[in-house]
Design an enzyme around this catalytic site. Structure first.
Site, PDB file in Angstrom:
ATOM      1  N   TYR A 142      77.074  43.736  29.262  1.00 27.67           N
ATOM      2  CA  TYR A 142      77.846  44.216  30.015  1.00 27.67           C
ATOM      3  C   TYR A 142      77.482  45.300  30.397  1.00 27.67           C
ATOM      4  O   TYR A 142      77.929  45.555  31.616  1.00 27.67           O
ATOM      5  CB  TYR A 142      78.811  44.262  29.698  1.00 27.67           C
ATOM      6  CG  TYR A 142      79.622  42.969  29.410  1.00 27.67           C
ATOM      7  CD1 TYR A 142      79.063  41.103  29.321  1.00 27.67           C
ATOM      8  CD2 TYR A 142      81.224  42.805  28.155  1.00 27.67           C
ATOM      9  CE1 TYR A 142      80.207  40.781  28.721  1.00 27.67           C
ATOM     10  CE2 TYR A 142      81.135  41.227  27.770  1.00 27.67           C
ATOM     11  CZ  TYR A 142      80.757  40.703  28.083  1.00 27.67           C
ATOM     12  OH  TYR A 142      81.249  38.931  28.074  1.00 27.67           O
ATOM     13  N   LYS A 188      71.583  34.537  18.604  1.00 28.37           N
ATOM     14  CA  LYS A 188      70.817  33.476  19.148  1.00 28.37           C
ATOM     15  C   LYS A 188      69.046  34.482  18.641  1.00 28.37           C
ATOM     16  O   LYS A 188      68.360  34.215  19.904  1.00 28.37           O
ATOM     17  CB  LYS A 188      71.078  32.951  20.271  1.00 28.37           C
ATOM     18  CG  LYS A 188      70.871  32.061  21.128  1.00 28.37           C
ATOM     19  CD  LYS A 188      71.775  30.926  20.796  1.00 28.37           C
ATOM     20  CE  LYS A 188      71.112  29.700  21.733  1.00 28.37           C
ATOM     21  NZ  LYS A 188      71.045  28.532  20.446  1.00 28.37           N
ATOM     22  N   ASP A 220      76.035  29.553  18.487  1.00 24.12           N
ATOM     23  CA  ASP A 220      76.743  27.718  19.441  1.00 24.12           C
ATOM     24  C   ASP A 220      76.995  27.307  17.832  1.00 24.12           C
ATOM     25  O   ASP A 220      78.746  26.744  18.309  1.00 24.12           O
ATOM     26  CB  ASP A 220      75.399  26.964  19.716  1.00 24.12           C
ATOM     27  CG  ASP A 220      73.911  27.194  19.975  1.00 24.12           C
ATOM     28  OD1 ASP A 220      73.427  27.997  18.426  1.00 24.12           O
ATOM     29  OD2 ASP A 220      72.744  26.139  19.672  1.00 24.12           O
ATOM     30  N   ASP A 244      83.210  39.048  22.754  1.00 19.24           N
ATOM     31  CA  ASP A 244      83.961  38.958  23.155  1.00 19.24           C
ATOM     32  C   ASP A 244      84.379  37.181  23.412  1.00 19.24           C
ATOM     33  O   ASP A 244      86.032  36.775  23.539  1.00 19.24           O
ATOM     34  CB  ASP A 244      83.294  38.713  25.329  1.00 19.24           C
ATOM     35  CG  ASP A 244      84.462  38.715  25.750  1.00 19.24           C
ATOM     36  OD1 ASP A 244      85.581  38.974  25.677  1.00 19.24           O
ATOM     37  OD2 ASP A 244      84.205  39.288  26.886  1.00 19.24           O
ATOM     38  N   ASP A 248      87.982  35.925  21.054  1.00 20.09           N
ATOM     39  CA  ASP A 248      88.883  35.152  22.071  1.00 20.09           C
ATOM     40  C   ASP A 248      89.007  33.692  21.125  1.00 20.09           C
ATOM     41  O   ASP A 248      90.280  32.648  21.155  1.00 20.09           O
ATOM     42  CB  ASP A 248      88.845  34.742  23.393  1.00 20.09           C
ATOM     43  CG  ASP A 248      89.591  36.108  23.739  1.00 20.09           C
ATOM     44  OD1 ASP A 248      89.991  36.891  23.182  1.00 20.09           O
ATOM     45  OD2 ASP A 248      89.770  35.427  25.670  1.00 20.09           O
TER      46      ASP A 248
END
Ligand code: NAD
Length: 355
Positions: A142, A188, A220, A244, A248
């Protein structure tokens, strides 16, 4: 008597209503545990813009920096939506996080037996779920430079330094020490060099915490495991982008938005706030659920003030209130015996604390 200074920012919309209840609960808890709280009330967001023409006035940042913690409600509303970006309410919150160097975001996702039906996941999968997502908040893709978008292509850069990973890892392990002592680092590493560095640094930090177990999981797989068997997680430690998404997902696994607290911390002073927004659609009606803010105050006691017993007392009082069937309107469909206004549920929680 231990004394603490709390910078209190009520914000906009339902912010003032829910923060008032958290203060009521903090007062009852402070009395019980011999704590003295000094509250410094400051403006941020739309309410601050209306007075100072700035969403984060200097006096608010100064108060936050000189406090032991910031307790915050929520900001935003249609009235301020068309202001220039740097004057909008949310830019006040972003500036506050930056000013306080809040590089770690902590989000618990806890299931309450009585509200198990509020989730879309089967009850037998959900029982006893108690997860804390520890997300790196100021680095990664980000913020990485360079970044560019042209008409035909675009790219972003994911960077992390050893120091950035080390400081968030410490927060994850410290949090695990106060919980079930298990950290699952999500990455990852089969594809990304940044993830490989994360694994190296987090493994080194783990050596300083011999009582905490560490495992690694690809993101994943973690996304699948969160809905397949969420009970397996204690602390999930991860970088900004993955955090992020996973925080959620974890929130929605356990259900109602009005129950979920959070902390943004890492610098000298942390911000403790509900995950929801200012809910302008229900502001001023006395029906907002203050529990997420009350639980944020409990997180503040635990992580900022190290008052573990007081924090647990609030969390247990919330559990008791829910198990006795007290509900605000947003969760009334799930086993309500009595539907409460915002201040009534605050009073119920205070009474349980006082018993
Ligand atoms: P929201 O979280 O405010 O509301 C989403 C829905 O959930 C609404 O129907 C609302 O009534 C309900 N809800 C939220 N909190 C509740 C509570 N405590 N009790 C009962 N019901 C509750 O999200 P939104 O509607 O997308 O945004 C509204 C405003 O909040 C916008 O201006 C947005 O920018 C701002 N916002 C602020 C923050 C923050 O302050 N940290 C976070 C998200 C959104």
């Amino acid at each position: 008597m231990k004394r603490y200074k709390i910078c209190v920012i009520k914000g906009d919309g339902i912010g003032p209503e829910i923060v008032d209840e958290a203060i009521k609960v903090l007062e009852a808890t402070s009395l019980k545990f011999g704590l003295e709280m000094e509250y410094d009330y400051k403006l941020m967001g739309g309410a601050a813009y209306d007075v100072f023409a700035e969403p984060l006035p200097n006096e608010t940042l100064d108060s936050a920096l000189s406090s032991d913690a910031v307790l915050f409600g929520a900001i935003g509303g249609a009235k301020w939506d068309n202001l220039p970006r740097d004057k909008r309410p949310e830019s006040g919150l972003l500036k506050l996080r930056k000013g306080l160097e809040a590089f770690a975001n902590l989000r618990p996702a806890v299931i309450y037996d009585e509200l198990v039906e509020a989730s879309t996941i089967k009850p037998e999968v959900l029982r006893d779920v108690d997860i804390l997502v520890v997300r790196e908040l100021t680095g990664g893709i980000y913020f990485g430079q360079p970044r560019e978008k042209t008409e035909d292509s675009a790219f972003n850069t994911m960077t992390y330094t050893r120091a950035e990973i080390e400081r968030i890892a410490k927060i994850g392990f410290e949090a695990a020490l106060k919980r079930k002592k298990r950290v699952c680092m999500v990455d990852k590493a089969n594809v990304l060099e940044t993830s490989q560095l994360w694994r190296e640094v987090v493994s080194e930090v783990a050596k300083r915490y011999p009582d905490v177990s560490l495992e690694f999981m690809y993101v994943d797989n973690a996304a699948m495991q969160l809905v397949r068997n969420p009970r397996q997680f204690d602390v999930i430690l991860t970088e900004n982008l993955f955090g992020d998404i996973l925080s959620d997902e974890a929130s929605m696994v356990v259900g109602s938005i009005g129950l979920l607290p959070s902390a943004s911390m890492g610098g000298k002073v942390g911000i403790y706030e509900p995950i929801h927004g200012s809910a302008p659609d229900i502001a001023g009606q006395g029906i907002a659920n203050p529990i997420a803010t009350i639980l944020s105050a409990a997180m503040m006691l635990r992580y900022a003030l190290n008052e573990e017993k007081a924090a647990t007392c609030i969390e247990n009082a919330v559990k008791t209130a829910l198990s006795q069937g007290y509900r605000t309107k947003d969760i009334a469909a799930y086993g309500a015996k009595e539907i409460c206004t915002t201040s009534e549920i605050g009073d119920v929680i205070v009474k349980i604390i006082e018993q």
